[in-house]
Design an enzyme around this catalytic site. Structure first.
Site, mmCIF file in Angstrom:
data_model
loop_
_atom_site.group_PDB
_atom_site.id
_atom_site.type_symbol
_atom_site.label_atom_id
_atom_site.label_comp_id
_atom_site.label_asym_id
_atom_site.label_seq_id
_atom_site.Cartn_x
_atom_site.Cartn_y
_atom_site.Cartn_z
ATOM 1 C CB CYS A 1 -2.026 0.156 -8.368
ATOM 2 S SG CYS A 1 -1.249 1.305 -9.499
ATOM 3 C CB CYS B 1 1.692 -0.387 -8.230
ATOM 4 S SG CYS B 1 0.895 -0.103 -9.811
#
Length: 359
Positions: A105, A201
């Site tokens: 991410c 995330c």
């Protein structure tokens, strides 16, 4: 962080709604800087199904920016996340590996898709990560560990590209978490007491197994004792289990540890005991070594394989074919293919980068 060097720079701050990025804003503005703030919107594909905290995050971000008189812009990276990070995660778990979506991410979204959409217009991108940077005598910028060993997030940043590191600053990276909380409370920031996110995330309260089940469903198979071949029970899908896992297995006669997976036969192998020898390794192979700044100097390193405060001394053996053998000074619990082995210097100060564990 040299404030004087930032005076004439265009600075973007990535806000999450949490206390860490809010204190980043406070630190920068208290030094006379006027950054632009951005909230990266991800959210689930069908918001009615999953309880995402993005609305509350936005309220926090809006309040912080209003407090300091800064611009706030929402950058929609929804499709980028599902196309890139989710695809990466599902491909890995389908192959029986243990991926880390948070690591990718940072590489693909925070410093990737955001850069393509808006970040390329800025000289500096500031985040609330607990990490530091330093420039050596040759002018090379290094990713370095934070003084707070529990919160250090260099492991989550060890897959970003060198050009992404060049733009990154971490204004709270040199602080302990307690200091960040204290600054937030003393300055009456709206999210001073907000709890740290524990989810994937950007995805708030979404449970990891639910995230996997949504895309891969279930695929039941046998659970066998490694040493005897005795059937212990059934699993709902190999992708719901990680090497070294003990909690949540639900089999009687334990405790049981997950030792390995047979992807072709869809069998999960477990071993019994509180400290089974089969759950530990002191030698393992890694591939696709990703370097942040410079080649690794010598063969002596320290490393970690998960987000903990533990660093292990080791030597790194280059096999000459793009793979490396990590010879750890001690046996490590739960070494799983697909995890990232994050590599540091001997003092675990500078982060060289990371590589994927293969066996």
């Amino acid at each position: 962080m040299n404030i004087n060097e930032l005076k004439d720079k265009r600075i973007a701050v990535l806000l999450s709604g949490g206390v860490d990025s809010a204190v980043v804003v406070h630190v920068l503005t208290s030094q006379g800087l006027t950054p632009d703030c951005f909230y990266i919107k991800i959210g689930p594909e069908e918001e009615e199904e999953w309880d995402c905290s993005s609305e509350e995050d936005m309220e926090m971000c809006t309040a912080i920016c209003h407090r300091y008189g800064l611009k706030l812009e929402v950058v929609d990276c929804h499709q980028d996340y599902w196309d890139k990070v989710t695809r990466y995660t599902m491909d890995k778990v389908r192959a029986g590996l243990t991926p880390n979506p948070d690591v990718m991410c940072n590489r693909l979204i925070k410093f990737g898709a955001f850069y393509e959409k808006r970040g390329h217009e800025y000289d500096i991108i500031a985040t609330g990560h607990y990490a530091q940077t330093e420039v050596d005598e040759q002018g090379r910028k290094w990713l370095c560990t934070a003084p707070d060993p529990v919160k250090d997030q260099t492991d989550f940043l060890a897959q970003i590209f060198d050009w992404q590191l060049q733009k990154a600053i971490f204004p709270i990276g040199g602080m302990m978490k307690e200091e960040v909380r204290r600054i937030a409370e003393e300055n009456h920031l709206v999210n001073a007491k907000r709890k740290d996110s524990q989810g994937i995330c950007f995805l708030g309260k979404i449970n990891y197994n639910d995230y996997i089940r949504r895309y891969l469903g279930e695929n039941p198979g046998e659970v066998l004792e490694l040493e005897t071949g005795k059937k212990i029970g059934e699993h709902k899908g190999l992708w719901f289990h990680t090497i070294g896992q003990r909690k949540g297995l639900g089999f009687s006669g334990g405790p049981w540890f997950v030792i390995k997976k047979d992807i072709e036969k869809n069998i999960l192998y477990v071993s019994k005991g509180y400290n089974p020898e089969t759950a530990y390794k002191d030698t393992f192979l890694v591939r696709d070594l990703h370097l942040l700044t410079a080649p690794i100097e010598g063969t002596n390193i320290t490393f970690k394989i998960r987000h903990t405060s533990d660093y292990f001394p080791a030597t790194l053996e280059d096999r000459g074919d793009g793979t490396y053998v990590v010879h750890s000074s001690q046996k490590i619990h739960g070494v799983a293919p697909g995890q990232f082995c994050v590599i540091y210097d001997e003092q675990h100060h500078r982060c060289y980068g990371s590589a994927e564990i293969t066996l």
